[in-house]
Design a protein around this motif. Structure first.
Motif, PDB file in Angstrom:
ATOM      1  N   PHE A 284       0.834  -1.207   0.000  1.00  0.00           N
ATOM      2  CA  PHE A 284       0.000   0.000   0.000  1.00  0.00           C
ATOM      3  C   PHE A 284       0.867   1.255   0.000  1.00  0.00           C
ATOM      4  CE2 PHE A 284      -2.021   3.502   2.236  1.00  0.00           C
ATOM      5  CZ  PHE A 284      -3.201   3.638   1.532  1.00  0.00           C
ATOM      6  N   PHE A 285       1.913   1.243   0.799  1.00  0.00           N
ATOM      7  CA  PHE A 285       2.807   2.398   0.871  1.00  0.00           C
ATOM      8  C   PHE A 285       3.383   2.745  -0.491  1.00  0.00           C
ATOM      9  CE2 PHE A 285       7.500   3.236   1.218  1.00  0.00           C
ATOM     10  CZ  PHE A 285       7.399   4.621   1.351  1.00  0.00           C
ATOM     11  N   ASN A 286       3.879   1.758  -1.213  1.00  0.00           N
ATOM     12  CA  ASN A 286       4.515   2.038  -2.505  1.00  0.00           C
ATOM     13  C   ASN A 286       3.514   2.504  -3.552  1.00  0.00           C
ATOM     14  OD1 ASN A 286       7.582   1.293  -2.650  1.00  0.00           O
ATOM     15  ND2 ASN A 286       6.659  -0.211  -1.287  1.00  0.00           N
ATOM     16  N   ILE A 287       2.301   1.960  -3.521  1.00  0.00           N
ATOM     17  CA  ILE A 287       1.271   2.417  -4.464  1.00  0.00           C
ATOM     18  C   ILE A 287       0.915   3.869  -4.182  1.00  0.00           C
ATOM     19  CG2 ILE A 287      -1.126   2.129  -5.187  1.00  0.00           C
ATOM     20  CD1 ILE A 287      -0.784  -0.894  -4.639  1.00  0.00           C
ATOM     21  N   ALA A 288       0.653   4.176  -2.914  1.00  0.00           N
ATOM     22  CA  ALA A 288       0.237   5.530  -2.548  1.00  0.00           C
ATOM     23  C   ALA A 288       1.361   6.543  -2.722  1.00  0.00           C
ATOM     24  CB  ALA A 288      -0.264   5.536  -1.103  1.00  0.00           C
ATOM     25  N   HIS A 289       2.561   6.161  -2.347  1.00  0.00           N
ATOM     26  CA  HIS A 289       3.693   7.087  -2.367  1.00  0.00           C
ATOM     27  C   HIS A 289       4.051   7.527  -3.789  1.00  0.00           C
ATOM     28  CE1 HIS A 289       7.375   9.041  -1.207  1.00  0.00           C
ATOM     29  NE2 HIS A 289       8.149   8.150  -1.775  1.00  0.00           N
ATOM     30  N   TYR A 290       4.048   6.577  -4.718  1.00  0.00           N
ATOM     31  CA  TYR A 290       4.490   6.901  -6.076  1.00  0.00           C
ATOM     32  C   TYR A 290       3.351   7.230  -7.038  1.00  0.00           C
ATOM     33  CZ  TYR A 290       9.014   5.223  -4.501  1.00  0.00           C
ATOM     34  OH  TYR A 290      10.187   5.058  -3.804  1.00  0.00           O
ATOM     35  N   ALA A 291       2.193   6.594  -6.881  1.00  0.00           N
ATOM     36  CA  ALA A 291       1.120   6.785  -7.862  1.00  0.00           C
ATOM     37  C   ALA A 291       0.077   7.808  -7.437  1.00  0.00           C
ATOM     38  CB  ALA A 291       0.429   5.442  -8.141  1.00  0.00           C
ATOM     39  N   MET A 292      -0.201   7.944  -6.136  1.00  0.00           N
ATOM     40  CA  MET A 292      -1.287   8.803  -5.679  1.00  0.00           C
ATOM     41  C   MET A 292      -0.866  10.253  -5.439  1.00  0.00           C
ATOM     42  SD  MET A 292      -3.253   6.288  -2.948  1.00  0.00           S
ATOM     43  CE  MET A 292      -4.058   7.695  -2.173  1.00  0.00           C
ATOM     44  N   ARG A 293       0.333  10.448  -4.895  1.00  0.00           N
ATOM     45  CA  ARG A 293       0.635  11.747  -4.302  1.00  0.00           C
ATOM     46  C   ARG A 293       1.354  12.785  -5.154  1.00  0.00           C
ATOM     47  NH1 ARG A 293       3.267  10.565   1.378  1.00  0.00           N
ATOM     48  NH2 ARG A 293       4.929  10.084  -0.056  1.00  0.00           N
ATOM     49  N   PRO A 294       2.193  12.417  -6.108  1.00  0.00           N
ATOM     50  CA  PRO A 294       3.065  13.435  -6.712  1.00  0.00           C
ATOM     51  C   PRO A 294       2.365  14.530  -7.508  1.00  0.00           C
ATOM     52  CG  PRO A 294       3.906  11.215  -7.133  1.00  0.00           C
ATOM     53  CD  PRO A 294       2.521  11.067  -6.589  1.00  0.00           C
ATOM     54  N   TRP A 295       1.223  14.221  -8.143  1.00  0.00           N
ATOM     55  CA  TRP A 295       0.692  15.159  -9.132  1.00  0.00           C
ATOM     56  C   TRP A 295       0.181  16.480  -8.564  1.00  0.00           C
ATOM     57  CZ3 TRP A 295       2.187  15.174 -13.858  1.00  0.00           C
ATOM     58  CH2 TRP A 295       2.668  14.002 -14.415  1.00  0.00           C
ATOM     59  N   PRO A 296      -0.469  16.547  -7.407  1.00  0.00           N
ATOM     60  CA  PRO A 296      -0.814  17.873  -6.861  1.00  0.00           C
ATOM     61  C   PRO A 296       0.417  18.753  -6.642  1.00  0.00           C
ATOM     62  CG  PRO A 296      -2.066  16.167  -5.740  1.00  0.00           C
ATOM     63  CD  PRO A 296      -1.067  15.466  -6.608  1.00  0.00           C
TER      64      PRO A 296
END
Length: 593
Positions: A284-296
């Motif tokens: 979960f950490f790796n999915i959220a850290h790299y895919a969810m968060r950077p774009w904002p």
């Protein structure tokens, strides 16, 4: 900028809830050292995973991303996107091994894997080196981000910002232990996500920006959008893409992205209910850290190129900011000063949450080294749980003081990031192989640690003054390449020319952790009665690659949707979904003890 009573009320409520969590968890946390540092080894994957994400949501991360985007464009983020590879390796190979080890900290691993005085020295030295020195540097970069946010958005002096941020963090971290940190992280994660997304949406609506289409077509931004560097310019491709993907992810040690897992990531895996929860948390950490968060963050960074094209524009807008704190990373905080009443309170609370979640984790993690791997192991083996918790709380306060002092001397998050990468250059492969190659010994790690540090001092301090090795500015990546090469050759030679660990130590480790037998056969062949664990390394490596493709596809899919590239977005989304389905179907095939 004007901060209304509503905004202050939101911020105050955030502080009170954070401290309340610390107070409510303090009694149980103080019952034993294992409760204080591992929360009883009974934590579920979702709480641990969110805590990992919240910790890496540090306030210096959007500053770092902004610095990168303004200098090298979106493709410059490969310098940290590449660490997904080591993250996925931890998910499918190392998470269950760490949980099986049942150590209290990842430094206790040294006396499980190695023996004698070298192992004891390694544990004691790294307890101070990582728990104090390295940890303080990381916290100082986070505190530096807090200083810049406080200076730009609240007009606070550096010492005022540090006093405010550190006081609340120290209170709930020292009272609630790891459980207090985990629960506060869970609360702070959602505040941080809401603040980042809300800020990005509002910034796009500003008159100077107008819309997402206007942002993407603006001449200051248009050449910064590519997800990959220009392959016609190898001076960009090598440092921004090839080095991170070919070398950096496996060869360097960086907190939160340690090859083979380690640090506060290992701490959370060790506190999981079981191996499955340890794997689920890191996935979960790796999915959220790299895919969810950077774009904002990326959207705000790109927008800043329109509002503040040059650093000098920020200096003119914020003349009270000290000159040594001015840089491209300041642009993130500068953009947030335009937010309206209510939203500014949420965003400020989210930034404070980002600072505090990272500081609290590093304080608990660092004090766990000081207490478990130095004080208890070498100074007071007979210490009671009550005494250990007290020492943990005292060390928490002292670590925060040291970090605050260092923060006042730093000027750039990217500068600190590069120095830390250089210090860890060449050590990463050891942390990957030590579970699977019996020949690695304590002297291997001691040699790598000393050599990498000396090489870093040479390239960061001695060489710039004396010019012994000429490194052009556009080939700055050569320092990392030299560091990896020299350190790796050094520790391999030391490994081959020193004695392996004693058979009984190696067999004890092998029986407890049960790694794949492939790299242990030279040892195990001497003991026919020993069961040679076949393991599932091929399946685990395949899942690591599948998981990496899945997350990169998800990261690109979000980017393509934002850019309006519908066909590429659809293809990337399908690839991400396919990768997820493969992992779900393969999940039951993973063997757990």
């Amino acid at each position: 900028m004007h901060i209304s009573l509503i905004d202050w009320a939101i911020i105050l409520a955030f502080f009170l809830i954070s401290m309340l969590i610390g107070v409510l968890t303090s009694r149980k946390a103080g019952s034993s050292a294992k409760e204080f540092f591992l929360s009883g080894r009974n934590m579920p994957w979702w709480l641990l995973g969110v805590s990992m994400v919240a910790t890496t949501f540090s306030a210096d991360t959007p500053n770092l991303v902004t610095d990168i985007v303004r200098k090298d464009g979106v493709s410059g983020n490969w310098v940290w996107w590449a660490f997904l590879l080591t993250g996925m390796l931890t998910v499918f190979v190392y998470a269950k091994l760490w949980r099986r080890s049942e150590v209290t900290t990842d430094l206790e691993f040294y006396e499980l894997r190695y023996g004698g005085k070298p192992a004891a020295f390694l544990r004691a030295f790294r307890a101070i080196y990582l728990g104090v020195f390295f940890n303080v540097v990381i916290m100082a970069t986070v505190s530096l981000a807090a200083i810049k946010i406080g200076g730009v958005m609240l007009g606070l002096a550096p010492w005022e910002t540090l006093l405010l941020a550190s006081l609340v963090t120290v209170i709930y971290s020292s009272l609630g232990g790891l459980k207090g940190v985990l629960l506060t992280d869970f609360f702070q994660f959602f505040i941080a996500m809401a603040g980042a997304i809300g800020a990005a949406i509002y910034v796009l609506d500003m008159p100077e920006i107008g819309s997402l289409d206007n942002l993407l077509s603006h001449p200051n931004v248009a050449d910064k959008l590519n997800l990959f560097p220009d392959f016609n310019d190898w001076n960009l491709v090598i440092p921004l893409l090839i080095m991170p993907l070919a070398i950096q992810w496996w060869a360097t040690w960086y907190p939160g992205a340690e090859p083979g897992g380690g640090g506060y990531i290992a701490q959370r895996m060790l506190s999981a209910k079981d191996e499955k929860n340890a794997i689920g948390a890191t996935l979960f950490f790796n999915i959220a850290h790299y895919a969810m968060r950077p774009w904002p963050w990326i959207i705000i960074a790109l927008s800043s190129l329109i509002i503040f094209p040059q650093v000098s524009d920020m200096q003119e807008a914020f003349p009270h900011i000290p000159v040594d704190k001015l840089g491209n990373d300041l642009a993130y905080s500068a953009m947030l000063t335009f937010l309206p009443t209510g939203l500014i309170g949420i965003v400020l609370a989210s930034l404070i949450a980002a600072v505090m979640s990272t500081l609290s984790t590093h304080l608990n993690w660092g004090s766990s080294y000081v207490v478990n791997d130095f004080y208890l192991r070498f100074l007071r083996p007979e210490a009671s749980d009550k005494e250990l918790v007290a020492v943990g709380r005292i060390s928490t306060v002292l670590l925060m003081v040291l970090a605050a002092v260092l923060a006042l001397a730093l000027s750039s998050a990217l500068e600190a990031f590069k120095i830390l990468l250089q210090i860890g250059a060449g050590t990463g492969l050891i942390f990957i192989l030590r579970w699977f190659w019996w020949r690695i010994n304590a002297y291997t790690e001691i040699a790598a640690m000393i050599i990498s540090f000396m090489v870093a001092i040479f390239f960061e301090s001695i060489n710039p003054r004396m010019g012994i090795i000429e490194i052009p500015e556009h080939q700055d990546y050569l320092k990392l390449l030299y560091g990896v090469g020299i350190t790796t050759i050094g520790w391999v030679l030391v490994t081959l020319f020193t004695q392996p660990e004693k058979d009984e130590i190696l067999l004890s480790f092998y029986r407890k952790v049960k790694p794949a037998a492939l790299g242990w056969r030279n040892l195990l062949n001497k003991y026919p009665q020993e069961q040679q664990e076949q393991g599932q390394l091929p399946l685990e490596i395949a899942l690591m690659l599948t998981g990496s493709i899945m997350v990169y596809a998800a990261l690109f899919a979000v980017g393509f949707w934002i850019y309006g590239n519908v066909l590429s977005a659809v293809i990337a989304s399908i690839v991400a979904l396919a990768g997820g389905l493969i992992i779900i179907r393969s999940w039951k095939k993973l063997k757990m003890t």
